[in-house]
Structures are given as structure tokens and as C-alpha cells.
Design a protein around this motif. Sequence first.
Motif, PDB file in Angstrom:
ATOM      1  N   HIS A   5      -3.654  -4.311  -2.671  1.00  0.00           N
ATOM      2  CA  HIS A   5      -3.079  -2.958  -2.677  1.00  0.00           C
ATOM      3  C   HIS A   5      -4.180  -2.017  -2.213  1.00  0.00           C
ATOM      4  N   THR A   6      -3.936  -1.341  -1.089  1.00  0.00           N
ATOM      5  CA  THR A   6      -4.999  -0.510  -0.520  1.00  0.00           C
ATOM      6  C   THR A   6      -4.824   0.974  -0.832  1.00  0.00           C
ATOM      7  N   THR A  27       0.840  -1.192   0.000  1.00  0.00           N
ATOM      8  CA  THR A  27       0.000   0.000   0.000  1.00  0.00           C
ATOM      9  C   THR A  27       0.872   1.239   0.000  1.00  0.00           C
ATOM     10  N   HIS A  58      -8.802   2.160   2.329  1.00  0.00           N
ATOM     11  CA  HIS A  58      -7.522   2.849   2.408  1.00  0.00           C
ATOM     12  C   HIS A  58      -7.233   3.437   3.787  1.00  0.00           C
TER      13      HIS A  58
END
Length: 406
Positions: A209-210, A179, A319
Motif C-alpha cells: 500500500h503506497t 494505493t 507514494h
Amino acid sequence: MTDTSGTRPAEGEVRTPRQSRLHRLMRYVPLLAPVLLWAVPCWVLLHAGQHWPLPVTLAGTALFALGLVGMPLAMVRGHGRRQQDRAAIVGDTLLGTSWVLFTWSVLLGVLLRLALAVADVGAGQDRARIVTWAVLGVTAVLLTWGYAEARRVPRVRRLDVGLPRLGAGLDGLRVVLVTDTHYGPLDRARWSARVCETVNSLEADLVCHTGDIADGTAERRRAQAAPLGTVRATHARVYVTGNHEYYSEAQGWVDLMDELGWQPLRNRHVLLERGGDTLVVAGVDDVTAESSGLAGHRAHLAGALTGADPALPVLLLAHQPAFVDRAAAAGVDLQLSGHTHGGQIWPFHHLVRLDQPALAGLSRHGARTLLYTSRGTGFWGPPFRVFAPSEITLLVLRSPQSATSP
């Protein structure tokens, strides 16, 4: 993997709350902060009783004045409409340097000076000069070390995460989290390739993947992001947007990640099945998406879980850690987030804690929900990491038979 969509239209307008006095005062922070970052070290190092020769005092003061004027100008040219990468590198580097210099000017300017006075070491001028050299020495060491930490391939952080509702068939599921890669003005294409090689060595079942892939548009940072297409996973590679995507054409990044073989989980979920058991892997747009003005972009957890069996365990990509309140209310089992960078440059983490419920690591929220907050794989802006190392995270999910809850 079974793909299930669930994006819904907006449910009416949200009334903008009246701004508090604190929020109105915060408008002036961008104007005041650069002055403090440069003026305080200037005073501590040059004017607090050192009595340097006049040429030294004048030259040093001029250097700090140049930093005060040059940093915001470079930041504007680098991150404003012109998007000049060289200017951004200069501005970001000056920002990181001034922050470290400010921090240690304050700390050593007070604590070391006090310790020297208590120990009756030297006269006033001698103590002031000792403080100056100590601040400069500590700053030089931390910036050199911090630059090396920022540019290195992150260490792998491995931990087991027990999920009480996880079926035995999913026990040992390997989830890799990257990330906040923040591809940007410094070309890190080779670094990106090495990060992806490290990820592949972990033999993940699921790679996440944030968000905050880059600073800049997908077209501009394509070469740095391209190695993400080489990432391998047994079941899926999934991605959600971060707030920085909404500074630079978020839909372009969604399209590029799709092109590279990643599944953008924009308020939807997929089902990961193994050994007769199922895990719901859901994702939401960043919470800043709705204010971006992009049609269809907003964080909508109910839409992400539409059609999912409520009896199944849920892994959610969001996120920002701050989303965990909504996740806990919905009974999510595990939320994966980034955004904080672990503070990136100490002691900035104290400011991060004012905005987010977690800084780094695993934490519990409510009766069921666990949150894992990554310190991030890359860095934002200043090319330094001080007491906040980057990471690639390997989370091994454990069913009740073998897990030890945190």
C-alpha cells in the motif's frame, strides 16, 4: 522476511528557495478557480445567444451563483477545522460537477458551435440552444457513469515486469499494489472489505500500500480501514505514507497499519527470500513528510537502503512518482507509486503531468529503473472517475530467463 532499519537524522537545514512570480500568482488560483468553474458554464448555457425566457435565465443564473457560493463554503466546513462529513460530501460533489460542466461547456461551446456553423445548421439562437442541451446531456451521462466507476470495486490490472537483476528463485513473484484508498466522508467500509477480498483472491506473495489511506485521522476512519487487517500475503504486507497522511496525524496511521499487521517501511527495508534468491523491499516516507513538522518523518532513501547488499535487486515503495529521479540515481530496480489517480476526472491529467513524471502504467527512468504508477484504488474528494478507472494491480516479477522488458 528479515527486517532492517536505517532511519537517519536530518543532515542540516535546507534553505527555502525564493518564490518565483509564477508561485506567487498560484496563491490566487484557489480564489479564481471557483469563479471560472461556475461562471463559464453559466455564460455558455444561459447567456451566449440562447435568449431563454427571463424566468429561465434568472433561475439558472441564481443556481450557478448558489453553486459558486456554496461550494467553497461546504469545502471549508467539510475539510477545514470543523471536519463535517456531510458538508465535505456536498462540497466535493459540487467540485466534481462544476469541473465536468466547465470542461464540456468549453469544449462543446467552441467545437460544437463551430461545427454547427460550418454545417449551416440552424440560426444563432438554435445553435446556442443545441450547445446548451448537448453540454447538459454529456455532463449528466459522465457524472452518472463517473460515480458508478468511483464506487465500484476496481478491476484487477495484471502485468509481467522483467527485472534483469532478479534471481531465478524469485521468478513469478506476485506483488499486489493497492494505493490511494482515500477512505473519507462517504462511508466505504463495505467497499473496503470487498477490495480486500479481491486482493486475497490474487494469492499474493507481497502486498503493498503506497499511501493516502484516508482523508481524516486514523481514529475517525478506523472502521473503513479495518478490513485491511484481513489482507493475506505469503511473505509480507508493507506500507508507506502518502501526502494525505500528513494532513491528518500521520503517526496515527503508521500505528494503525502496524496494528493491522502491515509493516510500515519508514525509510527502511525488509528482505524477501525465496528459492535461494533475495529481493530488497524498501520504502520511504512521502516527500511532504519533512515539511509536516513531525519528528523523524522525511523521505530518506539512503537510510532505507542502509545495510542492503548493493548487488541485490531493489523494489521501492514511494507514494509520489516524482521520487523516481532519486530512485534512479540510487540504482533502484522498480519503484511502485500512486498519487496521480490517473487524473481521476478528465482532462485533469494534463495538470498532473505538470507535477509528476508519469501518470499511470509502467515507464523507464534511467538505465535500470522502472516505475509503475497506479491510477489508485479509491478516489479523492469528488466521487467521480471519468476516463481514469481505478485499479488493483497484480505485478508478476520475472527474471531474465522469462521476462520481456517494456
